[in-house]
Design a protein around this motif. Structure first.
Motif, PDB file in Angstrom:
ATOM      1  N   THR A  53     -12.726   1.049  -2.225  1.00 39.32           N
ATOM      2  CA  THR A  53     -11.886   1.296  -1.055  1.00 39.32           C
ATOM      3  C   THR A  53     -10.454   1.618  -1.457  1.00 39.32           C
ATOM      4  O   THR A  53      -9.754   2.348  -0.757  1.00 39.32           O
ATOM      5  N   HIS A  54     -10.026   1.045  -2.574  1.00 42.88           N
ATOM      6  CA  HIS A  54      -8.651   1.252  -3.019  1.00 42.88           C
ATOM      7  C   HIS A  54      -8.522   0.909  -4.496  1.00 42.88           C
ATOM      8  O   HIS A  54      -9.353   0.194  -5.061  1.00 42.88           O
TER       9      HIS A  54
ATOM     10  N   ARG B  16      -1.532   8.627  -4.776  1.00 44.09           N
ATOM     11  CA  ARG B  16      -1.795   8.252  -6.173  1.00 44.09           C
ATOM     12  C   ARG B  16      -0.544   8.454  -7.026  1.00 44.09           C
ATOM     13  O   ARG B  16      -0.301   7.692  -7.965  1.00 44.09           O
TER      14      ARG B  16
ATOM     15  N   TRP C 273     -15.406   5.142   1.253  1.00 41.76           N
ATOM     16  CA  TRP C 273     -15.496   3.688   1.177  1.00 41.76           C
ATOM     17  C   TRP C 273     -16.956   3.234   1.244  1.00 41.76           C
ATOM     18  O   TRP C 273     -17.747   3.794   2.012  1.00 41.76           O
TER      19      TRP C 273
ATOM     20  N   LEU D   1       0.841  -1.200   0.000  1.00 40.13           N
ATOM     21  CA  LEU D   1       0.000   0.000   0.000  1.00 40.13           C
ATOM     22  C   LEU D   1       0.871   1.243   0.000  1.00 40.13           C
ATOM     23  O   LEU D   1       1.593   1.517   0.970  1.00 40.13           O
TER      24      LEU D   1
ATOM     25  N   ALA E 288      -1.269  -1.052  -4.325  1.00 40.29           N
ATOM     26  CA  ALA E 288      -2.536  -0.443  -3.937  1.00 40.29           C
ATOM     27  C   ALA E 288      -2.355   0.965  -3.405  1.00 40.29           C
ATOM     28  O   ALA E 288      -1.310   1.329  -2.862  1.00 40.29           O
ATOM     29  N   TRP E 289      -3.407   1.739  -3.583  1.00 36.71           N
ATOM     30  CA  TRP E 289      -3.539   3.059  -2.959  1.00 36.71           C
ATOM     31  C   TRP E 289      -4.962   3.180  -2.439  1.00 36.71           C
ATOM     32  O   TRP E 289      -5.918   2.924  -3.173  1.00 36.71           O
ATOM     33  N   ASP E 290      -5.095   3.555  -1.154  1.00 34.32           N
ATOM     34  CA  ASP E 290      -6.410   3.688  -0.542  1.00 34.32           C
ATOM     35  C   ASP E 290      -7.084   4.994  -0.948  1.00 34.32           C
ATOM     36  O   ASP E 290      -6.465   6.067  -0.878  1.00 34.32           O
ATOM     37  N   THR E 291      -8.353   4.905  -1.342  1.00 33.11           N
ATOM     38  CA  THR E 291      -9.159   6.095  -1.519  1.00 33.11           C
ATOM     39  C   THR E 291      -9.514   6.655  -0.140  1.00 33.11           C
ATOM     40  O   THR E 291      -9.376   5.961   0.868  1.00 33.11           O
TER      41      THR E 291
END
Length: 287
Positions: A104-105, A79, A129, A75, A121-124
């Motif tokens: 969520t990502h 972005r 979510w 993670l 991955a990158w979390d929004t």
């Protein structure tokens, strides 16, 4: 009792057949920093955090349709970082298995040289979510690929040089092939104390987390209910680590598992268990 809210995944440990090839891939393609390497082992991660540990097993081969790792999710914090990884994959023509916007990502999927699954991955933002009352709304999660053109525009907005994996990169989650979802839920949720955030018969899977995260551990039976564990000398996951923030939280978690009939082996790092599918799980005080 829920596991401590600050619990997270630590490093993952793979058994590998060709350690030099594996180190070269993670360094040269994905920008990992090499912490230590000899003929038998290596550790890599960010400049300040261990994410991967390799142990060489001569002659090891991949297991087929067994329990074990589906993927490890690395993670990144922005972005922009994910865009650089995508650009790096494109420049090196590294094979990719697919992409997905989960709501969520954002996720980019690819294998490493020995077939271990990777999710970049990158979390929004958490307030976006698709979760309600601590549960993921599976039906509301988007099922669409990542908009790569939009993602790569991050590199136009900020033309700074990329110097490898960002120091804030962590392992967001591990996703496992297990032999039985009910027994896995008992181990990870009812005993260890992770909260169930998603359970779906249609998905044949289960997500659990600590502290309201979308998931720290994914579990599925896509290799079949009753799938066997890999042979001891197979390549792939040896164990993964679960980091809790203090000794009290560690002792509580260990006690619950041992009261549930799961025995552990103590070492200098923590306590090593085998889950109901034979997957190694190291509980330790976070570092």
């Amino acid at each position: 009792m829920s596991i401590h809210a600050q619990t997270h995944i630590g490093y993952v440990h793979y058994q590998v057949a060709e350690i030099e090839r594996m180190v070269r891939f993670y360094q040269e393609i994905l920008g990992f920093a090499l912490h230590r390497q000899d003929n038998e082992s290596a550790t890599l991660g960010t400049p300040s955090r261990e994410l991967l540990r390799f142990t060489k097993v001569p002659g090891a081969r991949p297991a087929r349709r067994s329990t074990g790792l589906y993927h490890t999710a690395f993670l990144v914090p922005t972005r922009w970082e994910l865009a650089h990884l995508v650009q790096r994959i494109a420049q090196t023509r590294t094979p990719v298995q697919g992409t997905s916007n989960h709501g969520t990502h954002l996720a980019i999927y690819l294998p490493d040289p020995e077939g271990n699954g990777i999710e970049l991955a990158w979390d929004t933002p958490a307030d976006q979510w698709p979760m309600r009352d601590g549960r993921l709304m599976f039906e509301e999660m988007p099922r669409e690929p990542v908009d790569l053109k939009s993602l790569l525009k991050e590199l136009e907005r900020d033309r700074s040089a990329w110097n490898g994996l960002d120091t804030e990169t962590i392992i967001g989650h591990v996703h496992l092939h297990v032999s039985d979802l009910e027994r896995s839920e008992h181990f990870y949720s009812e005993l260890l104390g992770f909260d169930v955030t998603m359970k779906s018969d249609a998905f044949a899977g289960l997500f659990v987390s600590a502290g309201g995260y979308h998931h720290h551990i994914g579990l599925n039976v896509w290799h079949g209910v009753g799938a066997p564990p890999p042979l001891p000398d197979a390549t792939g996951l040896k164990y993964f680590t679960i980091d809790v923030p203090n000794d009290e939280a560690l002792n509580r978690a260990v006690a619950r598992l041992e009261a549930g009939g799961f025995k552990s082996v103590a070492n200098e790092e923590g306590r090593l268990f085998a889950d109901p599918s034979g997957i190694g799980v190291m509980l330790r005080r976070g570092v």
